[in-house]
Motif scaffolding. Sequence first.
Motif, short mmCIF file in Angstrom:
data_model
loop_
_atom_site.label_atom_id
_atom_site.label_comp_id
_atom_site.label_asym_id
_atom_site.label_seq_id
_atom_site.Cartn_x
_atom_site.Cartn_y
_atom_site.Cartn_z
N TRP A 1 0.81 -1.21 0.00
CA TRP A 1 0.00 0.00 0.00
C TRP A 1 0.85 1.27 0.00
N LYS A 2 2.08 1.17 0.49
CA LYS A 2 2.95 2.34 0.55
C LYS A 2 3.42 2.78 -0.83
N ALA A 3 3.21 1.92 -1.85
CA ALA A 3 3.57 2.27 -3.23
C ALA A 3 2.40 2.90 -3.97
N LEU A 4 1.22 2.93 -3.34
CA LEU A 4 0.06 3.52 -4.00
C LEU A 4 0.16 5.04 -3.99
N SER A 5 -0.37 5.66 -5.03
CA SER A 5 -0.47 7.13 -5.07
C SER A 5 -1.90 7.59 -4.78
N TYR A 6 -2.88 6.82 -5.29
CA TYR A 6 -4.28 7.20 -5.16
C TYR A 6 -5.11 5.98 -4.78
N THR A 7 -6.19 6.23 -4.07
CA THR A 7 -7.21 5.21 -3.89
C THR A 7 -8.55 5.91 -3.76
N SER A 8 -9.63 5.21 -4.12
CA SER A 8 -10.96 5.85 -4.12
C SER A 8 -11.99 4.95 -3.46
N PRO A 9 -11.90 4.79 -2.13
CA PRO A 9 -12.86 3.94 -1.42
C PRO A 9 -14.12 4.71 -1.03
N ASN A 10 -15.19 3.96 -0.76
CA ASN A 10 -16.31 4.56 -0.04
C ASN A 10 -16.03 4.44 1.45
N LEU A 11 -16.93 4.90 2.28
CA LEU A 11 -16.64 4.95 3.72
C LEU A 11 -16.45 3.55 4.31
N THR A 12 -17.24 2.58 3.85
CA THR A 12 -17.10 1.20 4.34
C THR A 12 -15.76 0.61 3.93
N GLU A 13 -15.36 0.83 2.68
CA GLU A 13 -14.07 0.32 2.21
C GLU A 13 -12.91 1.01 2.91
N LEU A 14 -13.07 2.30 3.22
CA LEU A 14 -12.04 3.03 3.95
C LEU A 14 -11.86 2.46 5.35
N CYS A 15 -12.96 2.06 5.98
CA CYS A 15 -12.87 1.40 7.29
C CYS A 15 -12.11 0.09 7.19
N THR A 16 -12.37 -0.68 6.14
CA THR A 16 -11.66 -1.95 5.95
C THR A 16 -10.16 -1.73 5.81
N MET A 17 -9.77 -0.69 5.06
CA MET A 17 -8.34 -0.37 4.91
C MET A 17 -7.70 -0.08 6.26
N ASN A 18 -8.37 0.72 7.09
CA ASN A 18 -7.84 1.05 8.41
C ASN A 18 -7.81 -0.18 9.31
N HIS A 19 -8.88 -0.97 9.23
CA HIS A 19 -8.94 -2.17 10.06
C HIS A 19 -7.81 -3.15 9.70
N THR A 20 -7.51 -3.26 8.40
CA THR A 20 -6.42 -4.16 7.96
C THR A 20 -5.08 -3.69 8.49
N LEU A 21 -4.93 -2.38 8.68
CA LEU A 21 -3.70 -1.81 9.25
C LEU A 21 -3.75 -1.78 10.78
N HIS A 22 -4.77 -2.42 11.35
CA HIS A 22 -4.94 -2.49 12.81
C HIS A 22 -5.12 -1.11 13.43
N LEU A 23 -5.81 -0.26 12.71
CA LEU A 23 -6.12 1.08 13.20
C LEU A 23 -7.57 1.12 13.67
N PRO A 24 -7.89 1.99 14.63
CA PRO A 24 -9.28 2.05 15.14
C PRO A 24 -10.26 2.53 14.08
N THR A 25 -11.45 1.98 14.10
CA THR A 25 -12.52 2.38 13.17
C THR A 25 -13.81 2.56 13.97
N PRO A 26 -14.70 3.40 13.48
CA PRO A 26 -15.96 3.64 14.23
C PRO A 26 -16.87 2.41 14.20
N GLU A 27 -17.62 2.24 15.27
CA GLU A 27 -18.57 1.12 15.34
C GLU A 27 -19.79 1.38 14.46
N ALA A 28 -20.12 2.64 14.30
CA ALA A 28 -21.26 3.01 13.45
C ALA A 28 -20.94 4.33 12.75
N PHE A 29 -21.48 4.49 11.55
CA PHE A 29 -21.24 5.73 10.80
C PHE A 29 -22.17 6.83 11.30
N PRO A 30 -21.68 8.07 11.30
CA PRO A 30 -22.52 9.20 11.71
C PRO A 30 -23.61 9.48 10.68
#
Length: 701
Positions: free
Chosen positions: A526-555
């Motif tokens: 992922w460190k070689a990527l320049s761009y990515t275009s996720p939706n909010l759910t996909e963005l949470c998955t990316m953070n979760h895969t990196l073991h970063l905290p994610t919200p339990e529910a979307f605002p």
Amino acid sequence: MLQNLLSSLCRRISTSCCRSGKYDYLFKVHPSVSEALAEQRPVVALESTIITHGMPYPHNLSTAKEVEAIVRAEGATPATVGILEGVIHVGLSSEELDFLAQSKTALKVSRRDFPYVISKGLSGGTTVSGTMIAAHRVGIPVFVTGGIGGVHRDGENSLDVSADLIELGRTPIAVVSAGVKSILDIGRTLEFLETQGVCVATYGKSKNFPAFFSPQSGFTSPYNVHTAEEAAELIVSTLSLGLQSGLLLAVPITEEHAAAGLQIEGAIQAAVAEARLKGITGKYVTPFILQRVSELTKGQSLQANIALIHNNAKVGSQIACALSEQMKSRQSGLRGSSKTQEEKNHLLKPKPVVIGGVNVDFIAKGATKNLLFGQTNPGSVHQAFGGVGRNIADCLSRLGHKPLFISAIGTDFHSDAVLNYCKHMDTSAIVRLQAQRTATYCAVITERGELSLGLGDMDIHQQIKQQYVSQYEEQLSSASLVVLDGNIPVSTIDYVCSLAKKHSVPVWYEPTDADKAGKPFLSDSWKALSYTSPNLTELCTMNHTLHLPTPEAFPNSLEDVLKCAAALSRPLLEHLQCVVVTLGALGVLVCGDYEAGTVSLQPRKHKPRGRLCAVYFPALAVRSEEIVNVSGAGDSLAGGMMAGILQGKDTDTCVRMGLLAARLSLSSCHPIAPSLTSDAINPDAAYSQPWTKPSYLWMDN
């Protein structure tokens, strides 16, 4: 003589195209047409009375745009001719097509009508004869239409003969049509064409002269040509002889529509007989017959008419391409020259590479507000061609950036359909695998176009392996942009990211769905990527895969959604240049390096140490009744933005191009709208309403 002819054609390429120079202001040639003529690339002229008088709105507009898309897909440049406020336009923008399609006052303009319409500053659609005049004046040798006019029934008494036939006798241009409608006197029409010195040939194996909806009229053409190359040779001979008369190439209806065509022909004959019984004569005959045929066929004649025009556009474009190649070949032989250095440099120019999936989509759309599971619901089903990688490659191809598309399909009957539909793309890197099924996707969508249920058979995407992709290492290493979709194997993503990092090639990762969004983040790829275009759910998955905290529910509120998206994007920007968070109907949040008052989108070899910011762009307003489906909107957004980046556009322009492409997709039954062009997503021309000003969300050091 041929060399002089070629030189003459190449000189007539700009807006100042009238021969005398005195009346240059009467003509306006679209830049794309001027450029194509200047470079001796194939151009196809198209009439506009089919827009102003031939079909009801919105069928007229969609058909016009579809025909232009077919011409482009075959490798030619469309040049729709029309008159706007007293100026003859050769090549129309998307806005100009819209104007003619919705005009209530547009006139039908033939040779006789030009002086009046121009002198009064009026607008109109050009007939066959009118289009021939304009096309010939600027040097376009091939013109595609539905059908030409002819000698009317009882024409020997009424002297009602179409001006199209006279024009064919005095204007040296090749007219590609489906012959003559059987409501006319076809025998006398062919006799009149012979008197005018017009060469007539049927396209295909037979000499049978077609009668528009029927491949046979009971009459034969003097000649026939089997291929586009043969047709091109005939055109070259016509032009070289300097006969100053035209050429009619009659294209029979396709076999798949022949049965419907025969039914329509039966309705025509019934309408003709009814007109005789009712004593309808003169100028009232044709309108009566056309109205009765539409009634008798319950609108089927309109659909067959559209199919005919599509086929004519395809054949005519192939002929124009073959003609262009033959002219270039002859010119090269006469001059004894090889490719110029400029041409060689163009061939060597880096181009994008897209790696991802191809799907054959079956879209089932409900006709009621609510779908009831466990029973049959009324609706419609149509086939389209999708896949995230294919969609993005399609989008870039239609916008002038023809990427190498690396993918895999099976050897089933779906594979031929895929390759045929994707002719406008570079599909040379799509591998056909034995004993494999082409990916298929079935979507059940609501009346508003929203996904209710989807089923996919996409195992073949796992065959886009590193071993195969590595065959294109040279193209990947020098690409202007590499696009990966989340359908491909993790090992392939890792290989491409490693190669891109080594050669400083920008990579855009399109996650496709939440389950696949984390693939590059399983390693340091992922460190070689320049761009990515996720939706909010996909963005949470990316953070979760990196073991970063994610919200339990979307605002729920927009403000909180934007803050959440920005916070989740922040850790990715330690290495990525830009994160484009797609928010559906809310719009898009663009997060990345701050530069000159906005997010920097242009690729960089080295990430600068500086401030970060997020800019929110609201979505464009789309009425619910305009939404056909939402399946390709995200891919169109990404493709439009990529095109802007590749063109070196500023951030505002890139995002607006993406939003306009997404809006076109929403109103199309195809994931990527066939009407998508650079003109259609030009922010300065394509969207007349004022843009909602983008707003900054945060900025830091």
